[in-house]
Design an enzyme around this catalytic site. Structure first.
Site, short mmCIF file in Angstrom:
data_model
loop_
_atom_site.label_atom_id
_atom_site.label_comp_id
_atom_site.label_asym_id
_atom_site.label_seq_id
_atom_site.Cartn_x
_atom_site.Cartn_y
_atom_site.Cartn_z
N GLU A 53 13.50 -5.57 1.37
CA GLU A 53 14.44 -5.13 0.32
C GLU A 53 13.89 -3.96 -0.50
OE1 GLU A 53 17.80 -6.18 -0.48
OE2 GLU A 53 17.44 -4.27 -1.45
N THR A 98 0.85 -1.19 0.00
CA THR A 98 0.00 0.00 0.00
C THR A 98 0.89 1.24 0.00
OG1 THR A 98 -0.16 0.09 2.42
CG2 THR A 98 -1.83 -1.23 1.28
N LYS A 106 14.50 6.49 3.79
CA LYS A 106 15.48 5.45 3.42
C LYS A 106 16.77 5.60 4.22
CE LYS A 106 13.45 5.14 -1.19
NZ LYS A 106 13.40 5.74 -2.51
N1 HSE Z 1 9.25 7.48 -4.97
C1 HSE Z 1 10.37 6.63 -4.76
C2 HSE Z 1 11.52 7.11 -5.63
C3 HSE Z 1 9.99 5.23 -5.11
O1 HSE Z 1 11.29 7.93 -6.52
O2 HSE Z 1 12.66 6.72 -5.40
C4 HSE Z 1 10.94 4.21 -4.62
O3 HSE Z 1 11.06 4.24 -3.22
#
Ligand code: HSE
Length: 337
Positions: free
Chosen positions: A146, A93, A221
């Protein structure tokens, strides 16, 4: 392996297309057989068939943005997760990096009912990884992520697998495909709004693209990498963050004149035992390896004690590219059986 897919947008359709295309190959090469038994999507509805859904039909309906008409159930997502006979829940989602919801509840319900979870959703991974991992361990299942960093380009699995045994002191690179694509296209003359629209159409951008352009996606991230690779306990708000919204076409032109290029750079660093993270645009000299990474490609350099710098370059976003991240974690569960 019986699979349930929560979310049937870009990534959900991507993994289905891969599984259909590679069915025979996966069987022959890895003795891997699958059935997709449940799919839930807030646009198309929820469907369940314990013997396996008609996936080509479902894909056709989803692509036509129609409501599902076969195997429909009126169960909500949590009931579907708990009651279905899936071995693995693929949580696909939309990402909400503020609350993590509703993905956190989906993952919890799956883990508590003894189902493995594979996800590309950054919410549960960035906000609740320790809790999810603990719950997975308690229930004898796996929580694999991952796809949360650099789509299917192996980053998390690289650390746990081939790079196990190395101590990593710094991770630095391009972590957001949308903004790297935008900066690349703006250099060719496209304007900001136009190029953002294309990035959305190509399935790179988040459901709310503010997350990409303001750097929040990259910050999520960075948080995941800091906590999982470096063993830190950073909150998202501990990571300083600046996106690309202030970078104009003029800035891009000026950088070009100076033999440089703007890149949105994420960094995690461990110094004197303390881990810090940041996301910010940087003007990078064209001779730098990251300067040549264009489009939706991501690149990450891991500074290690035994190998020096190890750099991995690969797709950072996209339907099949992120779909693959789900496949790689599913196969990892299959191998561990
Ligand atoms: N929106 C994210 C990106 C998708 O452009 O890197 C991948 O996490």
């Amino acid at each position: 392996m019986k699979l349930a897919l929560l979310g049937f947008g870009t990534v959900g359709q991507g993994i289905c297309e891969i599984l259909l295309k590679k069915k025979d190959y996966l069987k022959k090469k890895y003795d891997f057989d699958f059935n997709i038994v449940a799919v839930a999507d807030f646009v198309n509805g929820n469907v369940y068939n314990p013997d396996g859904l008609d996936i080509p039909f479902i894909l056709e309906q989803a692509k036509a943005k129609k409501k599902f008409t076969k195997d429909v159930v009126d169960w909500d997502n949590i009931k579907l997760i708990k009651e279905c006979n899936a071995d693995v829940l693929c949580e696909l989602t939309f990402t909400d990096l503020n609350t993590g919801g509703p993905a956190i509840e989906h993952c919890k319900a799956a883990l508590e009912s003894g189902k493995h979870v594979v996800t590309s959703n950054k919410g549960p991974a960035a906000l609740k990884y320790p809790e999810m991992k603990k719950l997975a361990d308690k229930n004898g299942v796996q929580f694999l992520i991952e796809g949360t960093v650099c789509a299917g380009t192996p980053v998390i699995n690289l650390i746990d697998g081939p790079l196990a045994g190395c101590v990593i002191s710094k991770i630095c690179g391009i972590l957001n495909g949308t903004t790297n694509y935008m900066l690349s296209e703006m250099e060719k003359g496209m304007d900001y709004d136009e190029v953002l629209k294309v990035a959305q159409e190509l399935g790179y951008a988040e459901a709310d693209p503010t997350g990409d352009v303001e750097g929040y996606d990259a910050r999520g991230k960075v948080t995941i990498l800091a906590n999982i690779v470096m063993g830190a306990s950073l909150e998202i708000s501990d990571v300083s963050c600046e996106g690309i919204t202030k970078i104009t076409s003029d800035d891009i032109k000026k950088a070009k004149e100076q033999n440089a290029r703007w890149k949105l750079i994420g960094t995690v660093e461990k110094k004197d035992g303390k881990v810090t993270g940041s996301v910010a645009p940087e003007m990078i000299d064209l001779s730098h390896p990251l300067a040549g990474v264009m489009g939706a490609t991501n690149a990450l350099t891991f500074s290690t004690d035994l190998l020096g710098d190890v750099t991995i370059v690969g797709p950072g976003a996209g339907k099949i590219e992120t779909g693959f991240s789900i496949l790689t974690d599913i196969l990892s569960i299959h191998r561990s059986k």
